[in-house]
Design an enzyme around this catalytic site. Sequence first.
Site, PDB file in Angstrom:
ATOM      1  N   VAL A 204       0.863  -1.182   0.000  1.00 46.07           N
ATOM      2  CA  VAL A 204       0.000   0.000   0.000  1.00 46.07           C
ATOM      3  C   VAL A 204       0.902   1.234   0.000  1.00 46.07           C
ATOM      4  O   VAL A 204       1.663   1.467   0.941  1.00 46.07           O
ATOM      5  CB  VAL A 204      -0.938   0.005   1.214  1.00 46.07           C
ATOM      6  N   ASP A 205       0.794   2.026  -1.076  1.00 45.56           N
ATOM      7  CA  ASP A 205       1.691   3.167  -1.252  1.00 45.56           C
ATOM      8  C   ASP A 205       0.886   4.370  -1.724  1.00 45.56           C
ATOM      9  O   ASP A 205       0.565   4.499  -2.906  1.00 45.56           O
ATOM     10  CB  ASP A 205       2.786   2.819  -2.260  1.00 45.56           C
TER      11      ASP A 205
END
EC number: 3.4.23.-
Length: 390
Positions: A204-205
């Site tokens: 998750v970025d």
Amino acid sequence: MVQLTIDNARGVTLCRVSLPANATVQQLLLQLTVAKPELRQAQAIRNDVRHVTHRLTPASTTTTTTTSVVSSNAQTLLQAGLVGQGATAETLVVLMAADAPAAASSAAAAAPSPTKAVAAQILDLFGCASASPSAGVRSQASVVPSTMDERQLELQRRIYAQIQQQQIDENLANALEYTPEAFAKVTMLYVPCTINQVLVKAFVDSGAQNSIMNKRTAERCGLMRLVDVRMRDVAVGVGRQEICGRIHMTPVNLAGMYIPFAFYVIEDQAMDLIIGLDQLKRHQMMIDLKHNCLTIDNINVPFLPENDLPALAALGDDENAMHAPRHQDPATTATTASNPAAPVLSEGERQARIEGFMTVSGITDPTQAAELLEAADWNPNVAAALLFDT
């Protein structure tokens, strides 16, 4: 305003005050007696840089003034020669009854050495920088006095670098003491998901503009047949990577919810899958760091613990730890960086370095200069640092 540093005859700083250059000597004495009541017995005020000694009348040693008393203390600081025209900082020496006779007979002999004078000016510079904002902005002329020659300027630069390194070390020590958590390793945010019944650990970025998948994962999930090669491009970020195309929609199973995602397929990408900002905003996902989960509507998807992270993430942490900067003593750092091993010098080269170091540092004893250079493996910069430390 002029920032005045008040020292005693032994060179100990008593206080600092700020006054306009047109303030009288009596106004200066009033401020000094408020800060240090014992200074009401002062006999004279001296400015060693300007070679001026201003004698005080007995009436000036009291904290009250009358119109009938007309003395030299009614002169302004400029008229008395204690401050210069346009100066923003001065160092004054207050002489008491026991100090005034000796100072009058040996004013020239008491002049500080060039090295100590430059060190005092640099320390005064850093002290004024941390003073109250009312101290004013120091002019360029006060930072580099016109009375300094090239040797003194070189000493000033080295002292400045030494003091700066000391302040960095103090800042590091304070951070280690008060905010040690800032040095802890940060666990990357991964969530488990399933694509075509293939388990994938997605990173998750929120800093990634688009969600991406590497070609290897697309082949493993059987999605290469859906790649639109018309969307070929080149991704430019930290380096350049080739975009094979785009998968416009594929269902991703997150905690039992099948959510349609779109991915760009990258030819050579280290991470299997990255959920970027486009899909986070599209599906209104919330990164909840307090509860360590990814919230989608009312469903929380816990982030993977550190022991379940992909091998690549663990490897990256180890490499970062290996390449993390470590604290070193400034003298040791300079020695190892500039001179990995002690150089082999001829007698003539050693004598030349000794003479050059004596010229720059102001040392008059060749034996002392040779000892400092030998302790620093004949590195003049490290030898200067050792000299200023002592």
